[in-house]
Write an enzyme that holds these catalytic residues in place. Structure first.
Site, PDB file in Angstrom:
ATOM      1  N   ASP A  41       0.862  -1.179   0.000  1.00 50.38           N
ATOM      2  CA  ASP A  41       0.000   0.000   0.000  1.00 50.38           C
ATOM      3  C   ASP A  41       0.901   1.233   0.000  1.00 50.38           C
ATOM      4  O   ASP A  41       1.474   1.598   1.021  1.00 50.38           O
ATOM      5  CB  ASP A  41      -0.898  -0.009   1.240  1.00 50.38           C
ATOM      6  N   LEU A  42       1.036   1.862  -1.155  1.00 56.13           N
ATOM      7  CA  LEU A  42       2.001   2.946  -1.302  1.00 56.13           C
ATOM      8  C   LEU A  42       1.651   4.185  -0.488  1.00 56.13           C
ATOM      9  O   LEU A  42       2.486   5.088  -0.359  1.00 56.13           O
ATOM     10  CB  LEU A  42       2.130   3.326  -2.784  1.00 56.13           C
ATOM     11  N   LYS A  43       0.437   4.235   0.042  1.00 53.90           N
ATOM     12  CA  LYS A  43       0.056   5.386   0.867  1.00 53.90           C
ATOM     13  C   LYS A  43       0.646   5.294   2.270  1.00 53.90           C
ATOM     14  O   LYS A  43       0.591   6.271   3.021  1.00 53.90           O
ATOM     15  CB  LYS A  43      -1.465   5.502   0.933  1.00 53.90           C
ATOM     16  N   ASP A  73      -0.133   3.984 -26.205  1.00 55.44           N
ATOM     17  CA  ASP A  73       0.373   3.310 -25.004  1.00 55.44           C
ATOM     18  C   ASP A  73       1.686   2.576 -25.263  1.00 55.44           C
ATOM     19  O   ASP A  73       2.673   2.777 -24.544  1.00 55.44           O
ATOM     20  CB  ASP A  73      -0.653   2.289 -24.508  1.00 55.44           C
ATOM     21  N   ILE A 133      -6.232   7.142 -26.834  1.00 55.43           N
ATOM     22  CA  ILE A 133      -6.853   7.750 -28.006  1.00 55.43           C
ATOM     23  C   ILE A 133      -6.752   9.271 -27.989  1.00 55.43           C
ATOM     24  O   ILE A 133      -6.687   9.920 -29.040  1.00 55.43           O
ATOM     25  CB  ILE A 133      -8.325   7.278 -28.134  1.00 55.43           C
ATOM     26  N   HIS A 178      -6.532   9.271 -22.206  1.00 54.47           N
ATOM     27  CA  HIS A 178      -6.258   7.881 -22.541  1.00 54.47           C
ATOM     28  C   HIS A 178      -5.499   7.845 -23.861  1.00 54.47           C
ATOM     29  O   HIS A 178      -5.313   8.869 -24.528  1.00 54.47           O
ATOM     30  CB  HIS A 178      -7.554   7.080 -22.632  1.00 54.47           C
ATOM     31  N   GLY A 199       4.435   5.109 -13.432  1.00 56.56           N
ATOM     32  CA  GLY A 199       3.529   5.686 -14.421  1.00 56.56           C
ATOM     33  C   GLY A 199       2.377   6.439 -13.791  1.00 56.56           C
ATOM     34  O   GLY A 199       1.260   6.418 -14.315  1.00 56.56           O
ATOM     35  N   TYR A 251      -4.161  11.003 -26.706  1.00 58.22           N
ATOM     36  CA  TYR A 251      -2.775  11.355 -27.029  1.00 58.22           C
ATOM     37  C   TYR A 251      -2.512  11.248 -28.527  1.00 58.22           C
ATOM     38  O   TYR A 251      -1.882  12.126 -29.123  1.00 58.22           O
ATOM     39  CB  TYR A 251      -1.797  10.458 -26.249  1.00 58.22           C
TER      40      TYR A 251
END
Length: 237
Positions: free
Chosen positions: A68-70, A164, A136, A134, A91, A138
């Site tokens: 849990d990165l929090k 992506d 599409i 998303h 990312g 970009y």
């Protein structure tokens, strides 16, 4: 299982698990022999691909751990891993890694030779940096989407290959490998900042050059490689 052979054998990479371009990038690095450990979110997060994890092939070839990165303890554990790694790849949206105490400054302080690779859609700065998007979106802005399709029809969505994976994962992978080579010579790490809108625009280099020369028309289905030529089209046989 990790592939111990390959040109990146002996290279250690920490992947902060996410969706799409970062897993594909790290899959490629693992395929080349790097030892990649993926930090996943706790159980319950499907990453946009629910179902049996066995079929999420982008996660193949590397070990994983759920954190849990929090929590402060998770950040401390990842910084320890980064201290022994050649690269770390994330990312998140711009600013999120910094809020988690895992931004470039913190990681490079733990390991000055570390290559810090990061992936976003619009880049870390600029008017669209915080805008949602998303694949599409970009490739729409970079011109890729407009260019794909038959005469008289709407654009055709090229799966998520051009944004992506092509404009994101491949450019990030090349940047990370290049930076690792430089780090091995200088002992100094650096940040590799890949944006899918930039990478997909770069993929259009050939076509923008031909358009500027007058050889390429800005009309779908009227050029040599977009179904405008009879020998470059799809036919029933």
């Amino acid at each position: 299982m990790h592939n111990a052979k390959g040109p990146l054998a002996g290279i250690r990479i920490v992947e902060l698990g996410g969706v799409g371009p970062v897993p594909f990038c790290c899959m490629l690095l693992s395929d080349l022999g790097a030892d990649v450990i993926r930090i996943d979110r706790p159980p319950g997060y499907d990453g946009g691909q629910p179902g049996d994890p066995r079929f999420n092939l982008l996660n193949r070839g590397r070990r994983s751990a759920a954190l849990d990165l929090k929590k402060k303890e998770a950040a401390e554990a990842i910084l320890k891993l980064a201290g022994q790694a050649d690269a770390l790849v994330e990312g998140f949206r711009p600013g999120v890694a910094e809020k988690l105490r895992l931004g470039p400054d913190a990681c490079l302080a733990a390991n000055p030779a570390l290559v810090y690779g990061r992936m976003t859609g619009w880049g870390q700065h600029g008017p669209l940096a915080q805008a949602p998007g998303h694949d599409i979106n970009y490739i729409s802005l970079s011109g890729v989407l407009h260019s794909v399709g038959v005469a008289g029809g709407p654009p055709v969505i090229p799966l998520n290959l051009a944004g992506d994976f092509g404009g994101g994962s491949l450019y990030l992978a090349l940047g990370v490998v290049s930076a690792i080579l430089e780090s091995k010579r200088s002992g100094k790490g650096q940040v590799v900042d890949a944006a899918m809108v930039d990478g997909s625009a770069s993929l259009m280099t050939l076509f923008y050059g031909m358009f500027a020369s007058g050889y390429w028309k800005d009309e779908r289905g009227s050029n040599r490689l977009d179904s405008g030529a009879p020998w470059y089209n799809v036919y029933e046989t």
